[in-house]
Design a protein around this motif. Structure first.
Motif, short mmCIF file in Angstrom:
data_model
loop_
_atom_site.label_atom_id
_atom_site.label_comp_id
_atom_site.label_asym_id
_atom_site.label_seq_id
_atom_site.Cartn_x
_atom_site.Cartn_y
_atom_site.Cartn_z
N LYS A 143 0.65 -1.04 0.17
CA LYS A 143 -0.18 -0.07 0.00
C LYS A 143 1.15 1.32 -0.03
CE LYS A 143 -3.89 -2.23 1.35
NZ LYS A 143 -3.31 -3.61 1.82
N ASP A 144 0.37 2.49 -0.32
CA ASP A 144 0.87 3.64 -0.18
C ASP A 144 1.70 3.91 1.18
OD1 ASP A 144 0.02 4.12 -2.34
OD2 ASP A 144 -1.09 5.71 -1.90
N ASN A 145 1.08 3.53 2.28
CA ASN A 145 1.94 3.71 3.48
C ASN A 145 3.07 2.86 3.57
OD1 ASN A 145 -0.22 1.77 3.87
ND2 ASN A 145 -0.49 2.41 6.25
N ASP A 146 2.91 1.52 2.93
CA ASP A 146 4.08 0.58 3.15
C ASP A 146 5.28 1.46 2.21
OD1 ASP A 146 2.69 -1.29 4.23
OD2 ASP A 146 1.95 -2.06 2.50
N MET A 147 4.94 2.04 0.94
CA MET A 147 6.03 2.48 0.12
C MET A 147 6.59 3.81 1.16
SD MET A 147 6.50 1.25 -2.73
CE MET A 147 7.02 2.48 -3.84
N ALA A 148 5.61 4.36 1.95
CA ALA A 148 6.33 5.74 2.83
C ALA A 148 7.21 4.98 3.70
CB ALA A 148 5.08 6.06 3.50
N VAL A 149 6.93 3.90 4.38
CA VAL A 149 7.90 3.02 5.36
C VAL A 149 9.08 2.75 4.62
CG1 VAL A 149 8.33 1.19 6.80
CG2 VAL A 149 6.10 2.18 6.93
N ALA A 150 9.21 2.17 3.32
CA ALA A 150 10.29 1.95 2.81
C ALA A 150 11.11 3.38 2.39
CB ALA A 150 9.76 0.98 1.28
N GLY A 151 10.22 4.46 1.92
CA GLY A 151 10.90 5.56 1.50
C GLY A 151 11.78 6.09 2.74
N HIS A 152 11.13 5.99 4.08
CA HIS A 152 11.94 6.56 5.22
C HIS A 152 13.39 5.51 5.51
CE1 HIS A 152 9.94 9.51 7.41
NE2 HIS A 152 8.68 8.90 7.35
N ILE A 153 13.25 4.31 5.46
CA ILE A 153 14.16 3.52 5.47
C ILE A 153 15.39 3.95 4.55
CG2 ILE A 153 15.11 1.07 5.03
CD1 ILE A 153 12.33 0.28 6.18
N PHE A 154 15.13 3.96 3.28
CA PHE A 154 16.16 4.27 2.28
C PHE A 154 16.54 5.71 2.18
CE2 PHE A 154 14.38 0.09 1.38
CZ PHE A 154 15.47 -0.55 1.17
N GLU A 155 15.60 6.56 2.77
CA GLU A 155 16.23 8.11 2.95
C GLU A 155 16.98 8.05 3.74
OE1 GLU A 155 12.71 10.56 2.85
OE2 GLU A 155 12.16 10.05 0.87
N SER A 156 16.94 7.12 4.99
CA SER A 156 18.01 7.32 6.25
C SER A 156 19.23 7.15 5.61
CB SER A 156 17.59 6.60 7.21
OG SER A 156 17.98 5.12 6.79
N VAL A 157 19.60 6.56 4.13
CA VAL A 157 20.92 6.24 3.93
C VAL A 157 21.20 7.00 2.52
CG1 VAL A 157 21.18 4.01 5.00
CG2 VAL A 157 20.26 4.00 2.86
N GLY A 158 20.36 8.05 2.15
CA GLY A 158 20.52 8.73 0.84
C GLY A 158 19.31 9.16 0.28
N ILE A 159 19.28 9.18 -1.33
CA ILE A 159 17.95 9.61 -1.67
C ILE A 159 17.22 8.41 -2.35
CG2 ILE A 159 19.12 11.81 -2.50
CD1 ILE A 159 18.59 9.97 -5.30
N VAL A 160 15.98 8.60 -2.72
CA VAL A 160 14.97 7.60 -2.99
C VAL A 160 14.25 8.09 -4.39
CG1 VAL A 160 13.01 6.13 -2.37
CG2 VAL A 160 15.02 6.74 -0.60
N VAL A 161 14.37 7.17 -5.32
CA VAL A 161 13.27 7.51 -6.41
C VAL A 161 12.45 6.18 -6.71
CG1 VAL A 161 15.10 8.79 -7.69
CG2 VAL A 161 14.72 6.38 -8.26
N TYR A 162 11.07 6.64 -7.34
CA TYR A 162 10.00 5.61 -7.26
C TYR A 162 9.94 5.29 -8.56
CZ TYR A 162 9.44 7.27 -2.48
OH TYR A 162 9.40 7.47 -1.08
N VAL A 163 9.95 3.86 -9.03
CA VAL A 163 9.86 3.47 -10.34
C VAL A 163 8.95 2.24 -10.56
CG1 VAL A 163 12.40 4.12 -10.81
CG2 VAL A 163 11.93 1.69 -10.36
N GLU A 164 8.84 2.13 -11.79
CA GLU A 164 7.72 0.77 -12.09
C GLU A 164 8.69 -0.31 -11.87
OE1 GLU A 164 4.57 0.76 -14.68
OE2 GLU A 164 4.87 2.97 -14.69
N GLU A 165 8.34 -1.71 -11.56
CA GLU A 165 9.16 -2.80 -11.42
C GLU A 165 9.97 -3.18 -12.80
OE1 GLU A 165 7.63 -6.14 -9.17
OE2 GLU A 165 9.68 -6.82 -9.12
N TYR A 166 9.31 -2.94 -13.78
CA TYR A 166 9.91 -3.20 -15.05
C TYR A 166 11.53 -2.49 -15.35
CZ TYR A 166 8.69 0.74 -17.98
OH TYR A 166 8.69 1.97 -18.53
#
Ligand code: NAP
Length: 275
Positions: A143-166
Motif C-alpha cells: 500500500k501507499d503507506n508501505d511505500m512511505a515506510v520503505a521511503g523512510h528506510i532508504f532516505e535514512s541512507v541517501g536519496i530515493v526514487v520511485y519506479v515501476e518494477e520493469y
C-alpha cells in the motif's frame, strides 16, 4: 520516531548500513531492531551498532519479532530464506522489503505464499556513508503507506526514487552497480596522475575531489552535463584535446555497454529464480 519493529535479515554491508541509517536519523528505536545473522562471530559487532539492538541467529525469530522485515541477503538464497520465515508471515500483517538484485516482487509473493505486502528496493554501497541512490517499487499488495515506510528506510541512507518494477533491472545496471564504475574511473584517473608524475596520495586526493566537486556542480546547478562540458572546453585548450581522446576511445559507449550488460545480468538472475 515510529513505533514499528524491524528485522534486518543478513548482517552484511547493506544490512548494517540500513540499521545504522534508521538509528542515526532517529527514525527507529534500536530496541525495536533485530538483526538476523548466521555467523555468531559477527554478533558482538552487530550489537555494537547501538545500545539495545537485538541480534539472533534465527531468521524466523527475527521475522516473528518484526512488523517490517528487510531482506538483505544475496539473491541466490533469497527464496530459501523466505521459505524459512514463511511461518511468521502466515495470517500476519508484516511488510517484506528486499534489496536483492534480480528477485521480483511476484517471485517473493509466490514464495511467501499469498497476499503478502512486498517492496523491492535497489540501493547501492554508498548507503554505508548515507549517500546511496535507491529506487523502490511496490509488489501487488503493498500500500501507499508501505511505500512511505520503505521511503523512510532508504532516505535514512541517501536519496530515493520511485519506479515501476520493469525498470528495476535498469536501475541495478545504472546506480546499483554504479559505484563500481566510479571506482574504476577513479583508479584510472589516479593512475594517470601518477603517470604524469604526481604521488599516489596526491593523485587520489585530486581525483576524488574532482569527482565530488563536478557531481555537486551538476547537482546544484541542475544543468545538463553537456552544457557544463561546453563551459570547461575552451578553444584550443586542454579539455577539448582530452575530450577528443575520450571520444576516439569510446568512453560513453563503454559506459552504456557496461550498464546494459549489468541490467541484462540482473534480469538473468530473476530468470534463474523462476518457478
Ligand atoms: N553491496 C552492494 O553494493 C549492494 C547494492 C545493492 C543491493 N545489494 C543487495 O544487498 C544484498 C546484501 O548484499 P551485501 O553487500 O550486504 O552482502 P554481504 O555483505 O555478503 O551480506 C550478506 C549477509 O547475509 C548473511 N547471510 C548469509 N546466509 C544467510 C542466511 N541464510 N540467513 C541470513 N543471513 C545470511 C551473510 O552472513 P555470512 O557473512 O555469514 O555469510 C552476510 O552477513 C544482496 O542481495 C545484494 O544484491 C547490495
Amino acid at each position: 520516531m515510529n513505533n514499528k519493529k524491524f528485522a534486518i535479515i543478513g548482517g552484511g554491508n547493506m544490512g548494517v548500513a540500513l540499521a545504522k541509517g534508521i538509528i542515526q536519523t532517529k527514525w527507529a528505536d534500536p530496541k525495536r531492531i533485530m538483526i538476523a545473522e548466521p555467523l555468531k562471530d559477527k554478533h558482538e559487532e552487530l550489537k555494537g551498532i547501538a545500545k539495545g539492538v537485538r541480534v539472533s541467529s534465527s531468521n524466523l525469530e527475527a521475522a516473528k519479532f518484526a512488523d517490517v522485515i528487510v531482506l538483505s541477503i544475496k539473491p541466490q538464497i533469497m527464496l530459501r530464506v523466505i521459505d524459512e520465515i514463511k511461518p511468521a508471515l502466515k495470517n500476519s500483517n508484516k511488510l517484506l522489503i528486499s534489496v536483492a538484485a534480480g528477485i521480483t516482487t511476484a517471485q517473493m509473493e509466490k514464495k511467501a505464499g499469498g497476499k503478502i505486502r512486498v517492496i523491492r528496493a535497489m540501493p547501492n554501497i554508498a548507503a554505508v556513508v548515507r549517500e546511496a541512490a535507491t529506487a523502490i517499487c511496490p509488489g501487488s499488495y503493498a500500500k501507499d503507506n508501505d511505500m512511505a515506510v520503505a521511503g523512510h528506510i532508504f532516505e535514512s541512507v541517501g536519496i530515493v526514487v520511485y519506479v515501476e518494477e520493469y525498470l528495476m533491472d535498469a536501475v541495478t545496471g545504472l546506480s546499483g552497480t554504479g559505484p563500481m564504475y566510479v571506482f574504476q574511473i577513479l583508479e584510472g584517473l589516479s593512475d594517470a596522475g601518477v603517470k604524469a608524475g604526481l604521488s599516489r596520495h596526491t593523485a587520489n586526493i585530486l581525483a576524488i575531489q574532482t569527482l565530488i566537486g563536478s557531481s555537486k556542480l551538476i547537482q546544484e546547478t541542475k544543468e545538463h552535463p553537456a552544457k557544463l562540458k561546453d563551459l570547461v572546453t575552451s578553444p584550443g585548450g586542454t579539455a577539448i584535446s582530452a575530450l577528443h581522446s575520450l571520444e576516439k576511445n569510446g568512453l560513453k559507449a563503454l559506459l552504456i555497454d557496461a550498464v546494459e550488460v549489468a541490467a541484462k545480468r540482473s534480469s538473468e538472475l530473476s530468470a534463474d529464480h523462476k518457478g
